[in-house]
Design a protein around this motif. Structure first.
Motif, mmCIF file in Angstrom:
data_model
loop_
_atom_site.group_PDB
_atom_site.id
_atom_site.type_symbol
_atom_site.label_atom_id
_atom_site.label_comp_id
_atom_site.label_asym_id
_atom_site.label_seq_id
_atom_site.Cartn_x
_atom_site.Cartn_y
_atom_site.Cartn_z
ATOM 1 N N GLY A 1 0.788 -1.226 0.000
ATOM 2 C CA GLY A 1 0.000 0.000 0.000
ATOM 3 C C GLY A 1 0.817 1.271 0.000
ATOM 4 N N CYS A 2 2.132 1.151 0.049
ATOM 5 C CA CYS A 2 2.999 2.335 0.057
ATOM 6 C C CYS A 2 3.315 2.717 -1.392
ATOM 7 C CB CYS A 2 4.280 2.065 0.840
ATOM 8 S SG CYS A 2 5.316 3.539 1.038
ATOM 9 N N HIS A 3 2.650 3.751 -1.863
ATOM 10 C CA HIS A 3 2.869 4.217 -3.232
ATOM 11 C C HIS A 3 2.583 5.710 -3.293
ATOM 12 C CE1 HIS A 3 -1.529 4.158 -3.694
ATOM 13 N NE2 HIS A 3 -1.457 3.021 -3.041
ATOM 14 N N THR A 4 3.065 6.342 -4.347
ATOM 15 C CA THR A 4 2.884 7.780 -4.514
ATOM 16 C C THR A 4 3.072 8.126 -5.979
ATOM 17 O OG1 THR A 4 3.516 9.959 -3.639
ATOM 18 C CG2 THR A 4 5.313 8.394 -4.052
ATOM 19 N N GLN A 5 3.003 9.398 -6.284
ATOM 20 C CA GLN A 5 3.200 9.849 -7.662
ATOM 21 C C GLN A 5 3.830 11.225 -7.671
ATOM 22 O OE1 GLN A 5 -0.866 9.677 -8.914
ATOM 23 N NE2 GLN A 5 -1.190 11.863 -8.532
ATOM 24 N N GLY A 6 4.243 11.669 -8.848
ATOM 25 C CA GLY A 6 4.809 12.993 -9.010
ATOM 26 C C GLY A 6 4.871 13.352 -10.480
ATOM 27 N N GLU A 7 5.066 14.624 -10.752
ATOM 28 C CA GLU A 7 5.147 15.092 -12.141
ATOM 29 C C GLU A 7 6.486 14.746 -12.778
ATOM 30 O OE1 GLU A 7 2.727 16.454 -14.067
ATOM 31 O OE2 GLU A 7 1.450 15.908 -12.366
ATOM 32 N N THR A 8 7.557 14.731 -11.978
ATOM 33 C CA THR A 8 8.896 14.399 -12.476
ATOM 34 C C THR A 8 9.451 13.252 -11.641
ATOM 35 O OG1 THR A 8 10.033 15.882 -10.948
ATOM 36 C CG2 THR A 8 9.323 16.834 -13.068
ATOM 37 N N LEU A 9 10.510 12.618 -12.143
ATOM 38 C CA LEU A 9 11.148 11.557 -11.352
ATOM 39 C C LEU A 9 11.685 12.102 -10.038
ATOM 40 C CD1 LEU A 9 13.015 9.429 -14.046
ATOM 41 C CD2 LEU A 9 11.197 8.654 -12.501
ATOM 42 N N GLU A 10 12.225 13.309 -10.069
ATOM 43 C CA GLU A 10 12.776 13.909 -8.852
ATOM 44 C C GLU A 10 11.678 14.136 -7.813
ATOM 45 O OE1 GLU A 10 13.310 15.077 -11.975
ATOM 46 O OE2 GLU A 10 15.422 14.553 -12.229
ATOM 47 N N GLU A 11 10.549 14.674 -8.249
ATOM 48 C CA GLU A 11 9.431 14.895 -7.340
ATOM 49 C C GLU A 11 8.904 13.556 -6.810
ATOM 50 O OE1 GLU A 11 5.031 17.023 -7.174
ATOM 51 O OE2 GLU A 11 5.886 16.537 -9.129
ATOM 52 N N THR A 12 8.810 12.571 -7.690
ATOM 53 C CA THR A 12 8.320 11.254 -7.291
ATOM 54 C C THR A 12 9.249 10.628 -6.265
ATOM 55 O OG1 THR A 12 7.381 11.018 -9.512
ATOM 56 C CG2 THR A 12 7.508 9.028 -8.164
ATOM 57 N N GLU A 13 10.552 10.784 -6.434
ATOM 58 C CA GLU A 13 11.502 10.237 -5.451
ATOM 59 C C GLU A 13 11.351 10.936 -4.096
ATOM 60 O OE1 GLU A 13 16.128 8.909 -4.893
ATOM 61 O OE2 GLU A 13 15.637 10.241 -6.547
ATOM 62 N N ARG A 14 11.196 12.253 -4.100
ATOM 63 C CA ARG A 14 10.962 12.967 -2.830
ATOM 64 C C ARG A 14 9.685 12.459 -2.169
ATOM 65 N NH1 ARG A 14 12.355 17.446 -5.953
ATOM 66 N NH2 ARG A 14 10.177 18.083 -6.114
ATOM 67 N N ASN A 15 8.636 12.308 -2.967
ATOM 68 C CA ASN A 15 7.357 11.866 -2.437
ATOM 69 C C ASN A 15 7.421 10.450 -1.880
ATOM 70 O OD1 ASN A 15 6.304 14.326 -3.200
ATOM 71 N ND2 ASN A 15 5.235 13.539 -5.003
ATOM 72 N N VAL A 16 8.147 9.549 -2.565
ATOM 73 C CA VAL A 16 8.202 8.166 -2.080
ATOM 74 C C VAL A 16 9.040 8.090 -0.798
ATOM 75 C CG1 VAL A 16 10.194 7.187 -3.358
ATOM 76 C CG2 VAL A 16 8.195 5.761 -2.852
ATOM 77 N N LYS A 17 10.048 8.925 -0.667
ATOM 78 C CA LYS A 17 10.810 8.962 0.592
ATOM 79 C C LYS A 17 9.900 9.402 1.738
ATOM 80 C CE LYS A 17 15.452 9.753 -1.246
ATOM 81 N NZ LYS A 17 16.579 10.701 -1.326
ATOM 82 N N ASP A 18 9.073 10.415 1.489
ATOM 83 C CA ASP A 18 8.117 10.861 2.510
ATOM 84 C C ASP A 18 7.116 9.759 2.834
ATOM 85 O OD1 ASP A 18 9.286 13.373 2.657
ATOM 86 O OD2 ASP A 18 7.810 14.330 1.345
#
Length: 84
Positions: free
Chosen positions: A32-49
């Motif tokens: 259940g741990c998933h996320t999204q973002g507009e860019t890979l960099e944003e997505t990586e920040r979001n998944v770390k959070d």
């Protein structure tokens, strides 16, 4: 009050390009741990959070942090009858 110590954890993260744009990331070891973002960099920040919040929730509920087992990625080809 329990004292908490800081520890670093590493988890495999899978990134996929979303059909509507941007990227989706998920962590197989943390259901259940998933996320999204507009860019890979944003997505990586979001998944770390998302991982940090997931681990905090486990700790708050007295649950163990899962140890990641081996993960594998592959590609298969299958025949399919499709209309032409």
């Amino acid at each position: 009050m329990k004292r908490r110590s800081s520890k670093s954890f590493s988890f495999s993260v899978f990134y996929e390009q979303a059909s509507e744009g941007g990227y989706v990331a998920f962590v197989p070891a943390l259901p259940g741990c998933h996320t999204q973002g507009e860019t890979l960099e944003e997505t990586e920040r979001n998944v770390k959070d998302a991982i940090a919040l997931y681990l905090e929730s486990l700790a708050a509920h007295g649950e163990a942090i899962p140890e990641e087992g081996p993960s594998f990625q592959g590609r298969v080809t299958v025949p399919a009858a499709v209309p032409v």
